[in-house]
Each structure stands twice: as C-alpha cells, then as structure tokens.
Enzyme design. Structure first.
Site, PDB file in Angstrom:
ATOM      1  N   SER A 118       0.828  -1.207   0.000  1.00 37.44           N
ATOM      2  CA  SER A 118       0.000   0.000   0.000  1.00 37.44           C
ATOM      3  C   SER A 118       0.866   1.264   0.000  1.00 37.44           C
ATOM      4  O   SER A 118       1.709   1.430  -0.869  1.00 37.44           O
ATOM      5  CB  SER A 118      -0.970  -0.053   1.185  1.00 37.44           C
ATOM      6  OG  SER A 118      -2.076   0.790   0.970  1.00 37.44           O
ATOM      7  N   ASP A 124      -6.055  -3.827  -2.481  1.00 36.62           N
ATOM      8  CA  ASP A 124      -5.059  -3.422  -1.493  1.00 36.62           C
ATOM      9  C   ASP A 124      -4.320  -4.599  -0.869  1.00 36.62           C
ATOM     10  O   ASP A 124      -4.932  -5.519  -0.317  1.00 36.62           O
ATOM     11  CB  ASP A 124      -5.792  -2.617  -0.409  1.00 36.62           C
ATOM     12  CG  ASP A 124      -4.899  -2.198   0.733  1.00 36.62           C
ATOM     13  OD1 ASP A 124      -3.706  -1.946   0.490  1.00 36.62           O
ATOM     14  OD2 ASP A 124      -5.402  -2.109   1.868  1.00 36.62           O
TER      15      ASP A 124
END
Length: 292
Positions: free
Chosen positions: A53, A182
């Site tokens: 991320s 993600d």
C-alpha cells in the site's frame, strides 16, 4: 525522477545486507520517509525493499533513486494546498457524477489508482521494476482467489496501483486477468518476504493504536478504515509471534487517521522523535552482525 541531485549516488549497499519492509497504513505511512532518512544519514543502502500500500508507493519512490530528504520536500509540497490536492483527485476519478444518473458505468466517488500515481508522482512513475536502483517487492491481493500476489518484475505502475487499491476509495485493478485490491488485506507488513534474503530484516509498522479515545460512535468512513486497521494489526501480530524481524519499528503516529495526508508535516515531525534512537538500533545491529 532522473535528476542526479535526487539520486543516492554511490551510497554502498549495507554490509551486512539490510532489507526493509514498509507496511500499509494510509497517511501514517508517511512516517516511512523518516526511517529512510535514517538509512541515508547512516550511509546505508538497502539490498531489498518490500512494500504494501503506502509502503509500496514510498518504497518504490526510494528504490527509483529519490533520497528520503527529497521525498520529504515533495510530500510537503504536494499536500501544502488542499485545493490543488482536490483538483488532482478529481482528475483521477473513475467517472463523473452524471454517470450515477445515466448508468454509464463510472463511479465518481472512486479513484483510478494509476491515474492517482501519475497525478502525484513527480516526473512520472518509472515504467518497470528493471528501472529501480534497489530490487523491490510489491504486495497486492487477488480478490477472487483470496490470496497474496507479489510483484517483483514487469510494469511498475500496475503493481503499485494494485497494492494501494483500498476498497471504497480506489477501483479494483485488473492485471493479467486477475482482479487485485489493497495488499493490506493479505500482508500489511511484508517482512516475511525478506526473511533469509538479507542478513538483517527491518520492518516498519504504522497500524498499531489510534482508536478514538472519547468512545463516540464512529462515522462510516472511520468505522470502515478502523476495521481495516484492526484486521491488519491482527494479521501482523500473528506473524510477529511466528518469527519477528530483526528490527521492528513503530513510529509514534497513532494520533493520525488513515486519510490525514494534509497533516503530513505533523506526521513527519511526530516520526522524527524516534529517528536518533532508530539510527542507534540499526548501527548496533550492523556492528553485532559484523562482529559475529
């Protein structure tokens, strides 16, 4: 990105080798810059970087040749003016508000992750992993297969975009026939990918703590992202029980929320408080390994 003044130059790869993992955590992850500054100030260059991320974004920027000091300056400039940030985000929308009325398939409340990278990354994202000065691993999650995906070669932008594709904010990323989201959903602190690949493994965790102290009912976004942080913290806690990294860094950024990017200078100043201690810890580990 190719400005020689921004490059690491001839800073040597650490001996013994040092690999670093930069975890997810939204705006809190800006604290990774302070950790990278500590390495620069010690004259050390990691042999390998793994990122999830926001950690994937900053890790790739560093691996591409930006010094941590310059990264701090760039971040401060980007998040100085709210209206300019809003304009960049509008350009990165998946659709327009009229799409809600006419069913054109766009979603104006979601962002295209690759467009975001291009809007905010100075000079443009490097085209491929091969252009990075430091080998890197980037973690995403395969939505349909419910498993971790690790990128370490090929096009760079889709890999980073996948890693930051937080559901609800970013549109999922389609890559090689897979739908990716993600990386924090599967591996929020990917130091395990570095174990046995370097003499010393350092992991930077920014997910710990930060729940609302006044016990008020959280708003929808607060509940959504708070739940994600709880999940990521639980995943990391279990991994640490199995086998911790040689150096675990937890910058004091608990007071900040996942979307507090406009508070970047406050986040960096909070993380600065641990820099000198971190440099001592790294130097101690390096000397111990050299002596051993």
């Amino acid at each position: 990105m190719n400005d020689l003044s921004a490059m690491h130059g001839f800073i040597p790869v650490a001996s013994p080798s040092l690999a670093i993992a930069l975890g997810g955590g939204g705006a809190r992850g800006l604290a990774h810059i302070v950790v990278l500054e500590a390495l620069d100030e010690l004259g050390l260059r990691p042999s390998l970087i793994a990122g999830t991320s926001i950690g994937a974004v900053l890790g790739a920027a560093y691996a591409s040749g930006l010094t941590a000091k310059l990264m701090r300056e760039i971040v401060g400039t980007i998040f100085r003016t709210r209206s300019k940030v809003a304009a960049k985000l509008l350009q990165a929308r998946v659709g327009r508000f009229s799409d809600l009325l006419f069913g054109n398939g766009g979603n104006p409340v979601q962002l295209n992750a690759e467009r975001c990278l291009e809007a905010f990354w100075p000079g443009g994202v490097p085209k491929s992993f091969a252009e990075l000065m430091i080998p890197s691993l980037i973690v995403a999650a395969d939505f349909h297969a419910s498993k971790e995906v690790v990128f370490e070669a090929g096009p760079l932008a889709p890999a980073i975009a996948s890693s930051i594709a937080i559901p609800g904010i970013f549109q999922s990323v389609e890559c090689s026939g897979h739908i990716l989201i993600d990386g924090g959903a599967v591996n929020p602190l990917p130091y395990d990918l570095l174990l046995d690949r370097a003499d010393i493994v350092m992991a930077v965790d920014v997910t710990i703590g930060g729940r609302m102290r006044d016990r008020r009912m959280p708003r929808s976004f607060d509940a959504l992202f708070g739940a994600a942080q709880i999940m990521q913290g639980s995943i990391t806690a279990q991994k640490l029980k199995w086998r911790p990294p040689d150096i675990l860094v937890r910058p004091p950024v608990q007071a900040f929320a996942i979307l507090d990017f406009m508070k970047c200078n406050h986040i960096l100043r909070a993380a600065d408080l641990m820099k000198d201690d971190l440099k001592r810890r790294i130097a101690t580990q390096m000397l111990a390994r050299q002596a051993g």
